[in-house]
Design a protein around this motif. Structure first.
Motif, PDB file in Angstrom:
ATOM      1  N   ILE A 160      15.583  14.734  -8.018  1.00  0.00           N
ATOM      2  CA  ILE A 160      15.553  13.469  -7.293  1.00  0.00           C
ATOM      3  C   ILE A 160      14.244  12.739  -7.554  1.00  0.00           C
ATOM      4  CG2 ILE A 160      14.721  14.643  -5.198  1.00  0.00           C
ATOM      5  CD1 ILE A 160      16.199  12.491  -3.550  1.00  0.00           C
ATOM      6  N   VAL A 161      14.333  11.440  -7.803  1.00  0.00           N
ATOM      7  CA  VAL A 161      13.170  10.553  -7.874  1.00  0.00           C
ATOM      8  C   VAL A 161      13.082   9.865  -6.523  1.00  0.00           C
ATOM      9  CG1 VAL A 161      12.062   8.626  -9.056  1.00  0.00           C
ATOM     10  CG2 VAL A 161      13.556  10.181 -10.332  1.00  0.00           C
ATOM     11  N   PHE A 162      12.023  10.157  -5.777  1.00  0.00           N
ATOM     12  CA  PHE A 162      11.918   9.653  -4.409  1.00  0.00           C
ATOM     13  C   PHE A 162      11.537   8.166  -4.386  1.00  0.00           C
ATOM     14  CE2 PHE A 162      11.115  14.200  -4.103  1.00  0.00           C
ATOM     15  CZ  PHE A 162      11.991  14.562  -3.101  1.00  0.00           C
ATOM     16  N   GLN A 163      11.867   7.545  -3.245  1.00  0.00           N
ATOM     17  CA  GLN A 163      11.621   6.113  -3.081  1.00  0.00           C
ATOM     18  C   GLN A 163      10.133   5.791  -3.054  1.00  0.00           C
ATOM     19  OE1 GLN A 163      13.440   4.503   0.428  1.00  0.00           O
ATOM     20  NE2 GLN A 163      12.752   2.425   0.055  1.00  0.00           N
ATOM     21  N   ASN A 164       9.342   6.658  -2.446  1.00  0.00           N
ATOM     22  CA  ASN A 164       7.927   6.357  -2.232  1.00  0.00           C
ATOM     23  C   ASN A 164       7.057   7.213  -3.144  1.00  0.00           C
ATOM     24  OD1 ASN A 164       5.410   5.722  -1.323  1.00  0.00           O
ATOM     25  ND2 ASN A 164       5.691   6.477   0.764  1.00  0.00           N
ATOM     26  N   PRO A 165       6.566   6.669  -4.258  1.00  0.00           N
ATOM     27  CA  PRO A 165       5.748   7.482  -5.173  1.00  0.00           C
ATOM     28  C   PRO A 165       4.390   7.839  -4.586  1.00  0.00           C
ATOM     29  CG  PRO A 165       5.716   5.191  -5.860  1.00  0.00           C
ATOM     30  CD  PRO A 165       6.710   5.282  -4.734  1.00  0.00           C
ATOM     31  N   TYR A 166       3.932   7.094  -3.576  1.00  0.00           N
ATOM     32  CA  TYR A 166       2.654   7.406  -2.949  1.00  0.00           C
ATOM     33  C   TYR A 166       2.720   8.752  -2.230  1.00  0.00           C
ATOM     34  CZ  TYR A 166       1.270   2.545  -3.715  1.00  0.00           C
ATOM     35  OH  TYR A 166       0.961   1.342  -4.286  1.00  0.00           O
ATOM     36  N   ALA A 167       3.885   9.078  -1.688  1.00  0.00           N
ATOM     37  CA  ALA A 167       4.017  10.314  -0.920  1.00  0.00           C
ATOM     38  C   ALA A 167       4.563  11.472  -1.752  1.00  0.00           C
ATOM     39  CB  ALA A 167       4.939  10.079   0.281  1.00  0.00           C
ATOM     40  N   SER A 168       5.185  11.185  -2.897  1.00  0.00           N
ATOM     41  CA  SER A 168       5.843  12.248  -3.654  1.00  0.00           C
ATOM     42  C   SER A 168       4.945  12.892  -4.705  1.00  0.00           C
ATOM     43  CB  SER A 168       7.101  11.708  -4.338  1.00  0.00           C
ATOM     44  OG  SER A 168       6.793  10.672  -5.252  1.00  0.00           O
ATOM     45  N   LEU A 169       3.769  12.325  -4.970  1.00  0.00           N
ATOM     46  CA  LEU A 169       2.839  12.909  -5.936  1.00  0.00           C
ATOM     47  C   LEU A 169       1.681  13.577  -5.193  1.00  0.00           C
ATOM     48  CD1 LEU A 169       2.644  10.038  -8.601  1.00  0.00           C
ATOM     49  CD2 LEU A 169       4.063  12.094  -8.656  1.00  0.00           C
ATOM     50  N   ASN A 170       1.311  14.768  -5.629  1.00  0.00           N
ATOM     51  CA  ASN A 170       0.212  15.500  -4.998  1.00  0.00           C
ATOM     52  C   ASN A 170      -1.117  14.806  -5.304  1.00  0.00           C
ATOM     53  OD1 ASN A 170      -1.812  17.392  -4.256  1.00  0.00           O
ATOM     54  ND2 ASN A 170      -0.404  19.088  -4.599  1.00  0.00           N
ATOM     55  N   PRO A 171      -1.823  14.292  -4.281  1.00  0.00           N
ATOM     56  CA  PRO A 171      -3.050  13.533  -4.544  1.00  0.00           C
ATOM     57  C   PRO A 171      -4.193  14.374  -5.108  1.00  0.00           C
ATOM     58  CG  PRO A 171      -2.817  13.934  -2.191  1.00  0.00           C
ATOM     59  CD  PRO A 171      -1.545  14.403  -2.835  1.00  0.00           C
ATOM     60  N   ARG A 172      -4.104  15.702  -5.011  1.00  0.00           N
ATOM     61  CA  ARG A 172      -5.173  16.595  -5.485  1.00  0.00           C
ATOM     62  C   ARG A 172      -4.951  17.059  -6.923  1.00  0.00           C
ATOM     63  NH1 ARG A 172      -8.279  18.667  -1.229  1.00  0.00           N
ATOM     64  NH2 ARG A 172      -7.511  18.110   0.848  1.00  0.00           N
ATOM     65  N   TRP A 173      -3.806  16.741  -7.478  1.00  0.00           N
ATOM     66  CA  TRP A 173      -3.499  17.176  -8.839  1.00  0.00           C
ATOM     67  C   TRP A 173      -3.677  16.036  -9.828  1.00  0.00           C
ATOM     68  CZ3 TRP A 173       1.650  20.458  -8.670  1.00  0.00           C
ATOM     69  CH2 TRP A 173       1.385  21.672  -8.024  1.00  0.00           C
ATOM     70  N   ARG A 174      -4.235  16.369 -10.973  1.00  0.00           N
ATOM     71  CA  ARG A 174      -4.198  15.423 -12.082  1.00  0.00           C
ATOM     72  C   ARG A 174      -2.755  15.325 -12.580  1.00  0.00           C
ATOM     73  NH1 ARG A 174      -9.523  14.420 -13.942  1.00  0.00           N
ATOM     74  NH2 ARG A 174     -11.015  15.987 -13.220  1.00  0.00           N
ATOM     75  N   ILE A 175      -2.454  14.253 -13.278  1.00  0.00           N
ATOM     76  CA  ILE A 175      -1.087  14.034 -13.745  1.00  0.00           C
ATOM     77  C   ILE A 175      -0.657  15.139 -14.714  1.00  0.00           C
ATOM     78  CG2 ILE A 175       0.453  12.402 -14.892  1.00  0.00           C
ATOM     79  CD1 ILE A 175      -0.703  11.613 -12.074  1.00  0.00           C
ATOM     80  N   ARG A 176      -1.598  15.712 -15.445  1.00  0.00           N
ATOM     81  CA  ARG A 176      -1.276  16.830 -16.339  1.00  0.00           C
ATOM     82  C   ARG A 176      -0.599  17.962 -15.562  1.00  0.00           C
ATOM     83  NH1 ARG A 176      -5.535  17.097 -18.642  1.00  0.00           N
ATOM     84  NH2 ARG A 176      -5.064  16.720 -20.856  1.00  0.00           N
ATOM     85  N   GLN A 177      -1.182  18.356 -14.447  1.00  0.00           N
ATOM     86  CA  GLN A 177      -0.610  19.439 -13.651  1.00  0.00           C
ATOM     87  C   GLN A 177       0.700  19.015 -12.995  1.00  0.00           C
ATOM     88  OE1 GLN A 177      -3.313  21.077 -10.754  1.00  0.00           O
ATOM     89  NE2 GLN A 177      -1.911  22.716 -10.141  1.00  0.00           N
ATOM     90  N   THR A 178       0.772  17.763 -12.563  1.00  0.00           N
ATOM     91  CA  THR A 178       1.991  17.253 -11.938  1.00  0.00           C
ATOM     92  C   THR A 178       3.189  17.372 -12.880  1.00  0.00           C
ATOM     93  OG1 THR A 178       0.801  15.719 -10.491  1.00  0.00           O
ATOM     94  CG2 THR A 178       3.094  15.175 -11.000  1.00  0.00           C
ATOM     95  N   LEU A 179       2.965  17.082 -14.162  1.00  0.00           N
ATOM     96  CA  LEU A 179       4.068  17.094 -15.120  1.00  0.00           C
ATOM     97  C   LEU A 179       4.355  18.480 -15.690  1.00  0.00           C
ATOM     98  CD1 LEU A 179       3.414  13.795 -17.122  1.00  0.00           C
ATOM     99  CD2 LEU A 179       4.923  14.162 -15.168  1.00  0.00           C
ATOM    100  N   THR A 180       3.331  19.298 -15.865  1.00  0.00           N
ATOM    101  CA  THR A 180       3.552  20.595 -16.509  1.00  0.00           C
ATOM    102  C   THR A 180       3.952  21.686 -15.521  1.00  0.00           C
ATOM    103  OG1 THR A 180       1.184  21.121 -16.370  1.00  0.00           O
ATOM    104  CG2 THR A 180       1.986  20.081 -18.408  1.00  0.00           C
ATOM    105  N   GLU A 181       3.613  21.535 -14.256  1.00  0.00           N
ATOM    106  CA  GLU A 181       3.914  22.571 -13.270  1.00  0.00           C
ATOM    107  C   GLU A 181       5.417  22.860 -13.143  1.00  0.00           C
ATOM    108  OE1 GLU A 181       4.508  23.589  -8.764  1.00  0.00           O
ATOM    109  OE2 GLU A 181       5.067  21.787  -9.875  1.00  0.00           O
ATOM    110  N   PRO A 182       6.305  21.834 -13.078  1.00  0.00           N
ATOM    111  CA  PRO A 182       7.742  22.155 -13.013  1.00  0.00           C
ATOM    112  C   PRO A 182       8.228  22.921 -14.234  1.00  0.00           C
ATOM    113  CG  PRO A 182       7.339  19.857 -12.429  1.00  0.00           C
ATOM    114  CD  PRO A 182       6.064  20.382 -12.991  1.00  0.00           C
TER     115      PRO A 182
END
Length: 564
Positions: free
Chosen positions: A393-415
């Motif tokens: 699912i792609v959530f409506q609110n990207p401000y709340a669905s991305l971990n603010p403590r993670w760089r985008i590298r970790q956000t994308l590679t973790e799954p």
């Protein structure tokens, strides 16, 4: 909105440049040499892609830039009624904010105080700036909620932000902004989270307020249909500079800049049904989409099926009484392989709640969900984990669905790491870079944090994150609502290309009926938690049956209305 008003300027911005001091002392300038004016009593629309500097320009006018890290450069001037706002103290700006200049922020969920009731937040500026008593302020708050289309306003005035849908939160923000009848209203994507009927109410409300109060408006949006209906003049921004500005007719009908021409062409494309093909891997044939579409009456053609889904919320009204809110009422539907089912309806109709039940982020009160014939709501969390990869699912609110403590590298590679995709870290990173580029971002985004991106850019990252797992079904909950028309087309084309290549299926939740028409094979209309109509896309837009469907379509900002 061409009223007979004075051409006197209420706001004049001269050579505005904004500098951001990044870690290590590096200075970047996301806004450079911006100059334009807002005539009194008129609407100036600012359009452009996410990250173009639109919101930063608005925050500079409001004096809300983070002074330590984000600074207005020397030589910049912002005149409000011939008073230079640059350099004013915080106390002086506070006397203007809310009373003389008000702003509707893009992300209502992040701007509303989670521990204060809606009524208290609307009443506060009324008591502070207008001197109303508490009782008078609360009565006026109820009136404002009614004006912006909130149902049962006398009850909602006691609610807290988390008890409202995203669209309802945005309406509360609008009510707060207009509460003190300011002279200048800055609206940052004020209708991006609203369905077309409420959007029509808000646009009509803004038009009425402008006429009654000689209100001047800076309207930031990516929706050119809205621009055409509301604006007197248009400013087009890209990469921190103004590419073109002029009257609405000049910019929309005789654009000189190539970027402006691309925006308008993209909007026109969204109004068309895209032709698409699908690779049938079993027979190694390329089939036309209208031929490929399953008849949806054979079990082998149905990928996902929902039966009688219901979600009840219990709201305590006292020590004994409970109020049952039926957010979803017996919803049933099927989704075919390689099909896109568009789900439309007003905010609060149950669209997002339905999506959350499908991925088991909200427990269903009743009903069943079958994925390839397997019931998935009743299985254990451990057994559901491999299904999560297939159903994203792609959530409506990207401000709340991305971990603010993670760089985008970790956000994308973790799954990918959790689901054992990719041979090693470098391979996962290369796939992350390819997905970023597909959604219109560069590899430089990998080392940044979510707060360093605009709302539209965050949404692109959220889409890329879901695509890392190569899901069979992707639920898109307003996934392009924060994007400008050109990026919308890029992302929608990406989704359809993935669908053509891999036979992915989509549940596409949106209030933008123009976008739904572009991507959907069938349309399901929800209202008050129920399905009121389901039809093929061509049939729905040509001859809707339900009165509510007709109401939705009649409220759409249309390209053909632009010259009216």
């Amino acid at each position: 909105m061409n009223h007979n008003v004075s051409d006197k300027e209420i706001l004049r911005i001269e050579n505005l440049s904004i500098n951001i001091v990044e870690s290590g002392g590096r200075i970047v300038s996301p806004v450079r040499g911006v100059s334009f004016s807002v005539p009194e009593g008129r609407v100036t629309a600012i359009v452009g892609e996410s990250g173009s500097g639109k919101t930063l320009t608005a925050l500079a006018v409001m004096g809300l830039l983070f002074k330590g890290q984000i600074r207005v450069s020397t030589g910049s001037n912002i005149y409000f009624r011939d008073r230079n706002l640059v350099g004013l103290s915080e106390q002086e700006m506070c006397s203007l904010r809310g009373k003389e200049i008000a702003m509707i922020f893009q992300d209502a969920g992040a701007c509303l105080n989670p521990v204060l009731s809606i009524g208290k937040q609307i009443a506060e500026p009324l008591m502070q700036h207008l001197g109303l008593s508490r009782q008078e302020a609360y009565s006026r708050a109820i009136e404002l909620l009614y004006e912006v289309g909130i149902p049962t306003p006398a009850m909602k005035v006691k609610a807290y932000p988390h008890e409202l849908s995203g669209g309802q939160q945005q309406r509360v923000m609008i009510a707060m902004a207009i509460s003190c009848k300011p002279k200048l209203l800055i609206a940052d994507e004020p209708t991006s989270a609203l369905d077309v009927t409420v959007q029509r109410q808000i646009l009509d409300l803004i038009a009425r307020l402008q006429k009654e109060l000689t209100l001047s408006i800076v309207f930031i949006t990516h929706d050119l249909g809205v621009v055409a209906e509301i604006a007197d003049q248009v400013v087009v921004m890209r990469q921190g500079i103004i590419k073109e500005q002029g009257s609405k007719d000049e910019v929309l009908f005789s654009p000189k800049d190539l970027y402006t021409q691309d925006l308008i062409a993209s909007r026109a494309r969204l109004g068309e049904k895209r032709k698409s093909v699908y690779l049938d891997r079993s027979e190694n044939k390329v089939l036309a989409r209208d031929i490929m579409l399953p008849p949806l009456n054979h079990a082998k053609d149905i990928l996902l099926e929902a039966k009688g889904l219901r979600k009840d919320y219990y709201i305590r009204l006292g020590f004994q009484r409970k109020h049952i809110l039926q957010a979803v009422r017996g919803v049933s539907f099927v989704l075919g392989r390689g099909e896109t089912l568009g789900i439309v309806g007003e905010s609060g109709s149950g669209k997002t709640t339905l999506a959350m039940m499908l991925v088991r982020l909200t427990n269903a009160t009743a009903g069943s969900v079958f994925l390839e014939g397997q019931e998935v709501l009743g299985i254990s969390p451990a057994n559901f984990r491999p299904i999560r990869r297939r159903l994203q699912i792609v959530f409506q609110n990207p401000y709340a669905s991305l971990n603010p403590r993670w760089r985008i590298r970790q956000t994308l590679t973790e799954p990918m790491m959790l689901h054992s995709l990719g041979a090693d870290e470098s391979e996962r990173e290369e796939r992350a870079i390819r997905l970023l580029e597909k959604v219109g971002l560069s590899r430089g985004a990998l080392d940044k944090y979510p707060h360093q991106f605009s709302g539209g850019e965050r949404q692109r990252i959220a889409i890329a994150r879901c695509l890392t797992l190569e899901p069979e079904i992707l639920i898109c909950d307003e996934c392009v609502s924060a994007l400008d028309a050109s990026v919308q087309v890029q992302v929608l084309d990406l989704l359809r290309d993935l669908q053509d290549d891999f036979g992915m299926s989509y549940l596409f939740i949106s209030h933008d009926l123009t976008v739904v028409r572009h991507v959907a094979d069938r349309v399901m209309v929800m209202r008050n938690g129920e399905v009121v109509e389901t039809a093929k896309t061509e049939t729905f837009y040509a001859s809707p049956e339900h009165p509510y469907s007709k109401q939705l379509l009649s409220a759409m900002p249309r390209v053909e209305r632009w010259r009216q």
